[in-house]
Motif scaffolding. Structure first.
Motif, PDB file in Angstrom:
ATOM      1  N   UNK A  97     -10.057  24.882 -30.742  1.00  0.00           N
ATOM      2  CA  UNK A  97      -9.394  23.629 -30.407  1.00  0.00           C
ATOM      3  C   UNK A  97     -10.285  22.673 -29.642  1.00  0.00           C
ATOM      4  N   UNK A  98     -11.251  23.212 -28.916  1.00  0.00           N
ATOM      5  CA  UNK A  98     -12.189  22.377 -28.153  1.00  0.00           C
ATOM      6  C   UNK A  98     -13.420  21.990 -28.956  1.00  0.00           C
ATOM      7  N   UNK A  99     -13.812  22.826 -29.927  1.00  0.00           N
ATOM      8  CA  UNK A  99     -15.086  22.634 -30.608  1.00  0.00           C
ATOM      9  C   UNK A  99     -14.974  21.989 -31.992  1.00  0.00           C
ATOM     10  N   UNK A 100     -13.895  22.271 -32.704  1.00  0.00           N
ATOM     11  CA  UNK A 100     -13.775  21.766 -34.074  1.00  0.00           C
ATOM     12  C   UNK A 100     -13.539  20.259 -34.092  1.00  0.00           C
ATOM     13  N   UNK A 101     -13.953  19.629 -35.185  1.00  0.00           N
ATOM     14  CA  UNK A 101     -13.725  18.195 -35.374  1.00  0.00           C
ATOM     15  C   UNK A 101     -12.919  17.916 -36.650  1.00  0.00           C
ATOM     16  N   UNK A 102     -12.945  18.849 -37.582  1.00  0.00           N
ATOM     17  CA  UNK A 102     -12.216  18.680 -38.830  1.00  0.00           C
ATOM     18  C   UNK A 102     -10.713  18.698 -38.563  1.00  0.00           C
ATOM     19  N   UNK A 103     -10.014  17.694 -39.062  1.00  0.00           N
ATOM     20  CA  UNK A 103      -8.585  17.571 -38.746  1.00  0.00           C
ATOM     21  C   UNK A 103      -7.765  18.721 -39.327  1.00  0.00           C
ATOM     22  N   UNK A 104      -8.136  19.188 -40.529  1.00  0.00           N
ATOM     23  CA  UNK A 104      -7.384  20.290 -41.133  1.00  0.00           C
ATOM     24  C   UNK A 104      -7.535  21.573 -40.314  1.00  0.00           C
ATOM     25  N   UNK A 105      -8.763  21.839 -39.882  1.00  0.00           N
ATOM     26  CA  UNK A 105      -9.004  23.045 -39.085  1.00  0.00           C
ATOM     27  C   UNK A 105      -8.301  22.948 -37.740  1.00  0.00           C
ATOM     28  N   UNK A 106      -8.338  21.775 -37.136  1.00  0.00           N
ATOM     29  CA  UNK A 106      -7.662  21.594 -35.853  1.00  0.00           C
ATOM     30  C   UNK A 106      -6.145  21.725 -36.010  1.00  0.00           C
ATOM     31  N   UNK A 107      -5.596  21.156 -37.080  1.00  0.00           N
ATOM     32  CA  UNK A 107      -4.152  21.262 -37.316  1.00  0.00           C
ATOM     33  C   UNK A 107      -3.735  22.714 -37.506  1.00  0.00           C
ATOM     34  N   UNK A 108      -4.522  23.449 -38.280  1.00  0.00           N
ATOM     35  CA  UNK A 108      -4.224  24.861 -38.490  1.00  0.00           C
ATOM     36  C   UNK A 108      -4.329  25.642 -37.193  1.00  0.00           C
ATOM     37  N   UNK A 109      -5.287  25.261 -36.357  1.00  0.00           N
ATOM     38  CA  UNK A 109      -5.451  25.925 -35.056  1.00  0.00           C
ATOM     39  C   UNK A 109      -4.244  25.679 -34.164  1.00  0.00           C
ATOM     40  N   UNK A 110      -3.781  24.437 -34.124  1.00  0.00           N
ATOM     41  CA  UNK A 110      -2.591  24.119 -33.325  1.00  0.00           C
ATOM     42  C   UNK A 110      -1.385  24.912 -33.809  1.00  0.00           C
ATOM     43  N   UNK A 111      -1.233  25.011 -35.136  1.00  0.00           N
ATOM     44  CA  UNK A 111      -0.102  25.751 -35.693  1.00  0.00           C
ATOM     45  C   UNK A 111      -0.176  27.233 -35.327  1.00  0.00           C
ATOM     46  N   UNK A 112      -1.376  27.799 -35.377  1.00  0.00           N
ATOM     47  CA  UNK A 112      -1.536  29.201 -34.998  1.00  0.00           C
ATOM     48  C   UNK A 112      -1.190  29.416 -33.525  1.00  0.00           C
TER      49      UNK A 112
END
Length: 237
Positions: A97-112
């Motif tokens: 959540x702190x390192x990624x910039x890709x919106x899809x990866x960040x969205x999936x991280x938030x959901x997890x």
């Protein structure tokens, strides 16, 4: 430099050939057992197949040889979550959540994070998405959603929810939740205005229909009340 072997397996993954990708990667590893990139791509192939144990073993092996890339870190964290290793999963998802910039990866991280009640961390990731990608309407809705789960006051949820609706007025979920929030804040005329823009056929939740009906009744909108009753009757048949 990425080796041709890794590129070949990656192309198979991109094509959705996950079983074939894992088979080819294992064959390559017979000759290159210390190739961390091959272990990583094997782990990703297993992850995409839903093979948690195999993915976990391959990704942990890869991490011995190379720093995992962000998508592999996400896959490994997801494996830890599946194995109920919550402390490790939480640590890795927060890092992503702190390192990624890709919106899809960040969205999936938030959901997890939200899936195992890490609501404050999920909220922080959604807020980061809105900073990096201001037009990402799902993230603005996510901010409002996690604020609600954390028990925030209704007025604090209004700006991100209203912005999500402004960015994507066609999304029924945003409109309905915005209307309900307006009603909760005793702004019933605004709630009525938002609900009038929604097609009743797009609503499949009886509880939503009942709440909408009460807003229409308060506004004296007899036609919409009748439409709510008809839609509710259809849903409950």
């Amino acid at each position: 430099m990425v080796s041709p072997m890794v590129c070949q397996v990656a192309q198979l993954i991109d094509a959705g050939e996950f079983f074939l990708a894992s088979t080819v990667a294992r064959q390559f590893l017979q000759d290159e057992p210390d190739d961390g990139a091959l272990w990583q791509i094997l782990g990703l192939a297993h992850y995409r197949q839903g093979n948690t144990d195999e993915a976990l073993g391959a990704l942990e092996t890869a991490s011995v040889y190379i720093p995992l890339d962000l998508r592999a870190q996400f896959a490994l964290a997801s494996c830890y979550l599946q194995k109920q290793k919550f402390a490790l999963a939480r640590l890795m998802f927060r890092h992503l959540g702190r390192k990624a910039h890709d919106s899809d990866l960040l969205s999936a991280t938030a959901a997890k994070l939200g899936s195992f009640q890490q609501d404050e961390a999920a909220l922080a990731v959604c807020r980061r998405i809105t900073l990096l990608h201001p037009a990402h309407h799902q993230a603005h809705f996510g901010v409002a959603f996690y604020l609600a789960r954390l028990g925030a006051k209704p007025e604090t949820m209004l700006p991100p929810l209203a912005l999500a609706h402004d960015l994507a007025p066609e999304v029924t979920q945003y409109a309905v939740n915005l209307a309900f929030l307006w009603a909760k804040l005793d702004r019933h005329e605004l709630a009525h205005t938002v609900l009038k823009s929604i097609s009743m056929e797009d609503i499949s939740c009886p509880c939503w229909i009942q709440r909408m009906q009460s807003i229409f009744e308060r506004a004296g909108d007899a036609l919409s009340v009748m439409m709510c009753k008809a839609r509710l009757s259809c849903l409950l048949q």
